[in-house]
Structures are given as structure tokens and as C-alpha cells.
Design a protein around this motif. Structure first.
Motif, short mmCIF file in Angstrom:
data_model
loop_
_atom_site.label_atom_id
_atom_site.label_comp_id
_atom_site.label_asym_id
_atom_site.label_seq_id
_atom_site.Cartn_x
_atom_site.Cartn_y
_atom_site.Cartn_z
N LEU A 278 -0.51 -7.45 -16.52
CA LEU A 278 0.20 -6.17 -16.51
C LEU A 278 1.55 -6.33 -15.83
O LEU A 278 2.59 -5.88 -16.33
N TYR A 279 1.55 -6.95 -14.66
CA TYR A 279 2.81 -7.15 -13.93
C TYR A 279 3.78 -8.03 -14.72
O TYR A 279 4.97 -7.72 -14.84
N TYR A 280 3.26 -9.12 -15.26
CA TYR A 280 4.13 -10.04 -15.99
C TYR A 280 4.70 -9.40 -17.25
O TYR A 280 5.81 -9.75 -17.68
N SER A 281 3.97 -8.45 -17.84
CA SER A 281 4.46 -7.82 -19.06
C SER A 281 5.78 -7.09 -18.82
O SER A 281 6.63 -7.02 -19.72
N MET B 131 -2.23 -20.05 -5.46
CA MET B 131 -2.21 -21.15 -6.43
C MET B 131 -3.07 -20.84 -7.65
O MET B 131 -2.92 -21.48 -8.69
N TRP B 132 -3.99 -19.86 -7.54
CA TRP B 132 -4.82 -19.49 -8.68
C TRP B 132 -4.32 -18.19 -9.34
O TRP B 132 -4.52 -18.00 -10.54
N THR B 133 -3.70 -17.32 -8.56
CA THR B 133 -3.32 -15.99 -9.08
C THR B 133 -1.89 -15.66 -8.67
O THR B 133 -1.66 -14.70 -7.92
N PRO B 134 -0.90 -16.40 -9.15
CA PRO B 134 0.48 -16.21 -8.66
C PRO B 134 1.05 -14.81 -8.81
O PRO B 134 1.71 -14.33 -7.89
N PRO B 135 0.84 -14.08 -9.93
CA PRO B 135 1.56 -12.80 -10.06
C PRO B 135 1.03 -11.64 -9.23
O PRO B 135 1.61 -10.56 -9.27
N LEU B 136 -0.05 -11.82 -8.47
CA LEU B 136 -0.58 -10.71 -7.70
C LEU B 136 0.43 -10.24 -6.66
O LEU B 136 1.27 -11.00 -6.19
N ARG B 137 0.30 -8.96 -6.26
CA ARG B 137 1.27 -8.37 -5.33
C ARG B 137 1.29 -9.08 -3.99
O ARG B 137 2.33 -9.20 -3.36
N GLU B 138 0.14 -9.58 -3.55
CA GLU B 138 0.10 -10.25 -2.25
C GLU B 138 0.93 -11.52 -2.24
O GLU B 138 1.42 -11.94 -1.19
N SER B 139 1.11 -12.15 -3.41
CA SER B 139 1.90 -13.39 -3.47
C SER B 139 3.35 -13.14 -3.11
O SER B 139 4.02 -14.01 -2.54
N PHE B 140 3.86 -11.95 -3.43
CA PHE B 140 5.22 -11.58 -3.07
C PHE B 140 5.30 -10.96 -1.68
O PHE B 140 6.29 -11.11 -0.98
#
Length: 820
Positions: A206-209, A346-355
Motif C-alpha cells: 500500500l505504501y509503495y503504491s 531487512m525483511w520489511t523495508p517499507p514499514l513505517r517503523e523503518s523510516f
């Protein structure tokens, strides 16, 4: 938010595997290609035979809109890596271990904050130059610690130039570590554009879209307007996606990407390399591109660079707190040794916590400096505002974490560790940060109705009425208790009042989930969360894993020594009625670290531990903070007498040697995860939708799948994985009624009210059950007990859905029904 599958923070141990050869010819040089020698790996859950070996010819392009046709020998991706099938468990800070059950279907449920798709096999690690570099770099890092041990006698003296140099080194090391794990897990460099999009499952897709929308629009501003007037995600509603989904990271990255590709195209520099990849076994060849000119590669690279900088901040943080660069290195090593418990970027890069999380580290470092500093410097408070805003903007749950920070600071103010003037400045800075976020998020009222905002208002009110409150009691202890009681009760009452006032009571927050766990309250929505592994209680094995790397024993010892130093001060203040004066604080500050920092970090550790126990995924905050606390092993303030009796360098050496035994095994376990993403059934589904449905056809189905449908086919959808909003939860409940015991006519009528044309049914969701009470039928039996005796609608549709539903497409995983 919750995950409909297993999200691992940590992978289990793996066995040895076969070596991989990476061969390719590109302008006279070798290019790695993932090949295996004597391997018989097959697709997980698919039973596909191994693919044939191959080579690939590279075709270079420099503009995504002007790609040259790929040519030459096609390149395989095949047997070398254990290819993952569609039924897998995704990783994240929720489940701890993947294992033999990796092919079991995941639990249906909302998927916000959950892991990525796919799952790597634990096989022998590929012997690659990058992995050799990583192993050598970690060994070099251990050597640096040992070389620095003789300097421990100078506890408070360190060179900031050397600190920054070492910080840059560990930052690059962490970036390389994340990149290696991600590539090993998915073989991302050899995936087609569609396959890369499919790896971004659940809310990641959803975020990447939206990033994809903004870079493919005629102009950046047009793409931003389309994102702020989104008509596809909750058809037929028009929503401001930036406001709803905290999409500032995608907005910034889309702007950078367009700027980068436009500049490179203008000056004639190539930005990506493309080639044909033969997938074998009757699958069509695909084109795969690498380089920053590829949108997915650019997106992932920026995330990993940001999290590499986070490790630099951790080193500086540990150094500043302990007063020794060895303390900073110990923080970094503890983080690496417990890496699987610390992050899932490293498994779920686009999640909000990654930013968001890297800015939390920066915020904690700045608040530590503010508390320690004698002077209330204006630029320190400005830096605190910037870090607060950067932490809160990308992630809706950041406010709750800052609330735990206020819950740690307020008792320190009550006791007298923080001066009232400085505490008022901190409160004012936090209020300004909330106001800025409220404006930047187009008036998102959740900022005004959060526990964080309520706690700031109550704290300010208590400070202003402190003298009047003091007249209500006779002892210092009673005065402290009254203030703390007023703070907690006032915060909760004000939060509930503001939520009702601003009409945001339908938003689920972390506090709501914790409350539901404590009160054991269950309904459809809470079960959708609590049945997801990432929102389960912390696993019993987690403390054991902390103990094996000595992280838990070291932190427990440090906590014990902190309590030994603080409790006498508190007892003295209770007996005399005095608090720390300014002179006492200045004298205390000359020691490293000051008592105020010890108390603050101990209280934060306690708060993070409580959160992690109730919600396993919040180990994201606990494990790194434990690593920072471990740096205090170098504190002469805590271990001064111990230092005088033994040679502390030998003690630290022995400690690191014992830590590295299990820590090195943990790192090798991560490096040995070898996999390759493959989901042929979903790819077949998405291709069918593209070719056989109208562009305006409306789809409904499981939340993870809907994100992929919206991303890869651009078809309108009625539900998606961002489950916090009340309206979206109501829609999803209607969509998921297909897995209930209601009649086909009743469900059909409700779907037509949502304007649904096609429904995507996943048969595994009809029967999957990860734990008692968590199958979709059991959840619906709690919500709809009146129909508990009836057969499930899902089983009826699988046989024949007519006359209300007509089967249009079917494969091993998915069925597409037209809603008549």
C-alpha cells in the motif's frame, strides 16, 4: 496494522548448504548470478523441480522511460536458492522463529505493521565477497574494542573525531549487513518489476503504491495531487492518503527519485542495468533491472542507508552515555549480536517503523544531552523539535512511545532530578512538535487526542498548581503520590475527553490493545489484532535468547547498581523533605554519567519492557535500549570500586568473548538464510486481472492481497491493510463475512452496497488456524453466535456460488468470483 501471518524478528538456526556460483557476462566482466552446484532446491509448497543453469547478458539503460530492449542469453534465478511458495510465514518483530512450518498458510487478519512476504530457507550461506567483507568487518570491530581496552582508565576523555570515524564505519557495516540479508532472502536483484511489487505484501505494498503513483505521474505535483485525492484505495471514497497513511517518506523519496533520474538523464549518466532472466519450468522470461534508476532499488537503498546512519547514532549514543568509545562499541556489538531481536527492517523495508525509528534514536540522544547539559541552549531545543517531528510524522504509533518518555520524566521531576524551568522547556518543545505535525498532516486530529498530548497538558497544569497541591498534604511521600495519581488519572480522563471531542474514538491505538489484553476483552476487531503473532505476548524463549548473549545479565547488573545509588537519595529526600538543589545537580553532573541520566534510562527501560511483554513486536524498542544500557558497563560511576580491585580491561575482554560465542552464531544464522521470492499463483492472479477485467472494476478480498491488487493492477479496492481507521474496519468486516456462516444472499447484498464487482477468495483462509480461537470461523462465531450452527459460507462458495456469485478464475490458491 496486525499481521495475518507470522512476522519474525529473528530467524532460527540453519544447516549447511551448497555453495552458490554467480556467473554472468557483461562487457567482459563477470557478474554474479545465483546458481547452485548439485542443488535440488525446489519451490516451497509448490513442488517445482530445480531450474536449469544459465548465463545472462546485460543491457544498460539510463532512463526508466527509455529502456533499451534486453537481449542475449537469458539468465536463470533458479535452483540455487530455495524458492518460496505462496504459503509462507513472513517475518517481523512478532514471531521469533521460522522453522519446518514455513509452508503453512498464515492467519487471516489485518496486516498493518506486519512482515513481508516470502520466506528464505535456512541453507548454507552463499560464499560471496560481500559476506566475507561483513565477517571480516565484524571481526575487525571486535579487535577495535580490544585495542581500546587500555584506554579505559581515561573514562571521560574521548576524541569526537575518532568517535565520528568509528560511527561512520559501523554505519556502513550495518548498511552492508541489511543489504546482504535482504538480497539473500529474496534474490531481489534478479526479480522482475512485478515480482518485486509482490514482495511488498500487506501494508508495505500500500505504501509503495503511492511512491509508484508519484514517480509515474506526468509531474511530481500531479502525482502528489493524485495521492492527496486518492480514488482507488477505498472506492468510492476520495481520501487524502498523505494524511491517512503518514506518507511523507514516500513523498520525499518520490521527489528525490525524480530529481535524481532527471539530473542523471540530463547529464547522460546511466542509472540502471537491465537483463533478461529465464525462470524455467514453463514460466515466461522476465526483465530485471538493478541500479538507483530502478524505482524499487532506489526505494530500498534509501531505507537501508537511513538505517545504516541509525547505527552511527547508536555508537555516538553509547559513547556519550558511558563517556567511553568502548561503551559505544559495546552498544553496537550488543545490537549486532541480538540483531534478530532488534529490528525487521531487512525483511520489511517499507514499514513505517523503518523510516521513523532512526529518528527515535536521534531524539533519545538529544533528550539525553538536554537533561545532562547545565545550560538550556536554544539550539538543543530546536534540534529536539526537529527530531520529534521526524519521529512522529512517518508513524502513527510514535506518539505513544513519546508518551512513555513523559511517563519517565514526570516522576523525575516530582522527586527533584529535573529542574522545573528545564522541564517546562521540554514540555513546551513537545507541544510545539505536536502543533507542527498537526499542521503538516492537514489537521490530523489523532495528534491532539493522543496520550502524549494529554500528558503534556496535565503535566503543565500540575506544575502550575504545584504549590496549591502541596498544601493538601503533610508529608513529602504523600505529595509525590498525589502528583503521580493526578498525572495518570488526569491524562486518561483528558485523553478520553479529547477523543470524544475530536471524534477520533474509532481509531485503534497501542494503548487500546494493551487494555484489551489486560481486561481480556475480545470482539471481532481485537481478535483480528491479538490473533496476529506480532501482537501476542512476548515469547518465553526471548529472555533465554537475551541471556545467551549475556545482554540480559549485564543490563540486570547495571539496573541493580543504579537502584543501589538512587534509592538512598530518595530515602534521604523523603526523610528531610528536600530535593536536589541546583548546586547538587551541578556537582552530580561532573560525574559520568550523571544520576539524572541513569534514572531516566532505567525508567525508559522499564517502560519498554512492559510494552514488549504485552506486545511482542515492541521489542523493536526494548532490545536496542538494552544495548545502549549495556554501554554503562564502562561507567566508572557504577563500577569504580570494582575497577580498583581487578583490571577492568581483562573483565571487558572476558565479557565480550562470552558474548561473542552466541552472538557470532546468531550472525551466521542470519547470513545463512538463502531464499528467492516466488509466488506463481499470485502472479497468475494479477496477470488475469490486468488482462480480463475493466480498469474501473472494483475488487474486495483479504487485506494483504488487496494491497497487491491495488499496487500491481491499479484496480479500485474497497478494503486495505491499514486497519486502524473505524470506517475501514467496518468495510473489512463486511468483506470478511465471506468467511463467516452468513447466507450467500446476505453477504452478496452487503458487497453490492460497497460497489464490489469481483471478490478474491483464498481457500486457505477457510481452514487456517494458528492457535485456538483464531480461525476466521472461530472469530466469526464470537462476533455472530446466532449463526454458529450453520455451515461456513466459504465451503459453500468453493463448491458452487451460484446464483449470487459466479466463478471467473481459479488456481491453486485463489478463486475470483463475480458478484452478481
Amino acid at each position: 496494522m496486525p499481521g495475518g501471518r507470522r512476522d519474525n524478528l529473528r530467524r532460527g538456526n540453519s544447516g549447511r548448504g551448497e555453495e552458490r556460483l554467480r556467473l554472468a557476462a557483461a562487457k567482459g566482466r563477470l557478474r554474479p548470478a545465483k546458481l547452485s552446484v548439485g542443488s535440488q532446491a525446489s519451490a516451497v509448497g509448490s513442488g517445482r523441480p530445480p531450474r536449469r543453469d544459465y548465463e545472462k547478458m546485460v543491457v544498460q539503460t539510463r532512463n526508466k522511460h527509455k529502456e533499451l530492449p534486453s537481449k542475449g542469453v537469458q539468465s536463470p534465478r533458479g535452483p540455487l536458492r530455495g524458492r518460496r511458495g505462496p504459503d509462507h510465514r513472513e517475518r517481523g518483530p512478532l514471531t521469533e522463529e521460522r522453522g519446518a512450518k514455513a509452508s503453512r498458510p498464515s492467519t487471516p487478519g489485518p496486516t498493518h505493521l506486519s512482515g513481508s512476504s516470502g520466506g528464505g530457507h535456512h541453507k548454507g550461506a552463499r560464499v560471496s565477497p560481500l559476506r566475507r567483507l561483513l565477517m571480516a568487518s565484524v571481526r575487525r570491530l571486535l579487535c577495535l574494542v580490544l585495542e581500546k581496552l587500555p584506554m579505559l582508565q581515561h573514562y571521560q576523555s574521548y576524541s569526537w573525531n575518532l568517535t565520528l570515524a568509528l560511527g561512520a564505519f559501523v554505519g556502513i557495516l550495518h548498511w552492508a549487513h541489511l543489504t546482504t540479508l535482504f538480497e539473500n532472502d529474496r534474490h531481489f536483484s534478479h526479480l522482475s518489476t512485478l515480482e518485486r511489487e509482490m514482495t511488498f505484501r500487506t501494508e508495505m505494498g500500500l505504501y509503495y503504491s503511492y511512491f509508484k503513483t508519484m514517480i509515474e505521474a506526468p509531474s511530481f505535483l500531479r502525482g502528489l495531487w493524485m495521492t492527496m485525492n486518492d480514488r482507488l484505495t477505498e472506492f468510492p471514497l476520495v481520501i487524502n492518503a498523505v494524511k491517512r497513511f503518514h506518507l511523507y517518506p514516500e513523498v520525499i523519496l518520490a521527489f528525490w527519485y525524480r530529481l535524481y533520474t532527471g539530473t542523471m538523464d540530463l547529464i547522460g549518466i546511466q542509472t540502471k542495468v537491465c537483463w533478461n532472466v529465464s525462470r524455467g519450468q514453463g514460466l515466461n522470461p522476465v526483465e530485471s533491472c538493478e541500479g538507483l534508476g530502478d524505482p524499487a532499488c532506489f526505494y530500498i537503498t534509501v531505507i537501508f542507508v537511513l538505517n545504516g546512519l541509525m547505527m552511527t547514532l547508536f555508537f555516538i549514543y553509547g559513547t556519550y552515555l558511558s563517556g567511553s568509545q568502548v561503551g559505544g562499541l559495546i552498544t553496537v556489538l550488543c545490537y549486532f549480536f541480538n540483531h534478530g531481536e532488534s529490528t525487521r527492517v531487512m525483511w520489511t523495508p517499507p514499514l513505517r517503523e523503518s523510516f521513523s525509528y532512526p529518528f527515535h534514536v536521534l531524539q533519545m540522544l538529544i533528550i539525553t544531552h538536554v537533561l545532562r547539559s547545565r545550560q538550556n541552549c536554544k539550539k538543543d531545543f530546536i534540534a529536539l523539535i526537529v527530531s520529534n517531528v521526524a519521529f512522529m510524522l512517518p508513524w502513527q504509533f510514535a506518539q505513544f512511545i513519546l508518551f512513555t518518555q513523559m511517563a519517565s520524566l514526570f516522576p523525575m521531576y516530582v522527586v527533584g532530578y529535573i529542574e522545573p524551568y528545564k522541564f517546562l522547556k521540554i514540555i513546551a518543545v513537545n507541544m510545539v512538535s505536536i502543533a507542527i505535525c498537526f499542521i503538516l498532516m492537514f489537521g490530523n486530529r489523532t495528534y491532539l487526542s493522543s496520550y502524549f498530548a494529554s500528558s503534556l497538558i496535565i503535566t503543565w497544569a500540575i506544575m502550575k498548581k504545584r504549590n496549591k497541591i502541596q498544601k493538601l498534604q503533610s508529608s513529602e511521600c504523600t505529595f509525590w503520590i498525589i502528583q503521580c495519581f493526578l498525572w495518570w488519572s488526569g491524562t486518561i480522563i483528558l485523553k478520553v475527553t479529547l477523543s470524544q471531542l475530536f471524534a477520533v474514538s474509532d481509531h485503534i491505538q497501542l494503548s487500546d490493545l494493551i487494555t484489551a489484553r489486560i481486561l481480556r476483552y475480545t470482539d471481532f476487531d481485537t481478535l483480528m489484532y491479538t490473533c496476529a503473532p506480532e501482537f501476542d505476548f512476548m515469547e518465553k524463549e526471548t529472555p533465554l535468547r537475551y541471556t545467551k548473549t549475556l545482554l540480559l545479565p549485564v543490563v540486570a547488573l547495571i539496573s541493580y547498581l543504579i537502584f543501589r545509588k538512587v534509592i538512598p537519595d530518595i530515602l534521604y529526600m523523603l526523610s528531610t523533605g528536600e530535593t536536589f538543589s541546583r548546586k547538587q545537580l551541578q556537582q552530580d553532573e561532573s560525574k559520568n554519567p550523571p544520576t539524572i541520566l541513569l534514572v531516566f534510562h532505567e525508567l525508559q527501560l522499564f517502560a519498554f519492557a512492559i510494552l514488549a511483554v504485552f506486545i511482542m513486536r515492541l521489542k523493536l524498542f526494548l532490545t536496542p535500549h538494552m544495548s545502549v544500557m549495556a554501554s554503562l558497563i564502562c561507567s566508572k560511576r557504577l563500577f569504580g570500586r570494582f575497577f580498583d580491585r581487578i583490571r577492568f580491561g581483562n573483565f571487558v575482554l572476558a565479557l565480550l568473548m562470552v558474548m561473542s560465542i552466541q552472538g557470532w552464531l546468531n550472525l551466521q544464522s542470519q547470513w545463512s538464510i538463502i531464499g528467492e521470492f516466488s509466488n506463481a499463483p499470485q502472479e497468475e492472479l494479477l496477470q488475469w486481472i490486468r488482462q480480463n477485467t475493466r480498469p474501473d472494476a472494483v475488487f474486495a478480498g483479504a487485506m494483504p492481497t488487496m494491497a497487491s491488487v491495488k499496487l500491481s493492477t491499479l484496480r479500485p479496492i474497497v478494503n486495505h491493510p491499514h486497519y486502524e481507521d473505524g470506517g475501514l474496519r467496518a468495510r473489512t468486516k463486511i468483506v470478511y463475512s465471506v468467511y463467516s456462516r452468513k447466507t450467500a444472499k446476505e453477504v452478496r447484498d452487503k458487497l453490492l452496497q460497497l460497489h464490489v464487482n469481483y471478490y478474491i477468495l483464498e481457500e486457505a483462509w477457510c481452514v487456517v488456524r494458528t492457535k485456538p480461537g483464531c480461525s476466521m470461523l472461530e472469530i466469526w462465531d464470537v462476533e455472530d453466535p446466532m449463526n454458529a450452527a450453520k455451515p461456513s459460507l466459504c465451503s459453500i462458495l468453493v463448491k458452487d456460488g451460484r446464483p449470487y456469485f459466479t466463478s471467473m478464475f481459479q488456481n491453486s490458491m485463489y478463486r475470483v468470483f463475480k458478484v452478481n
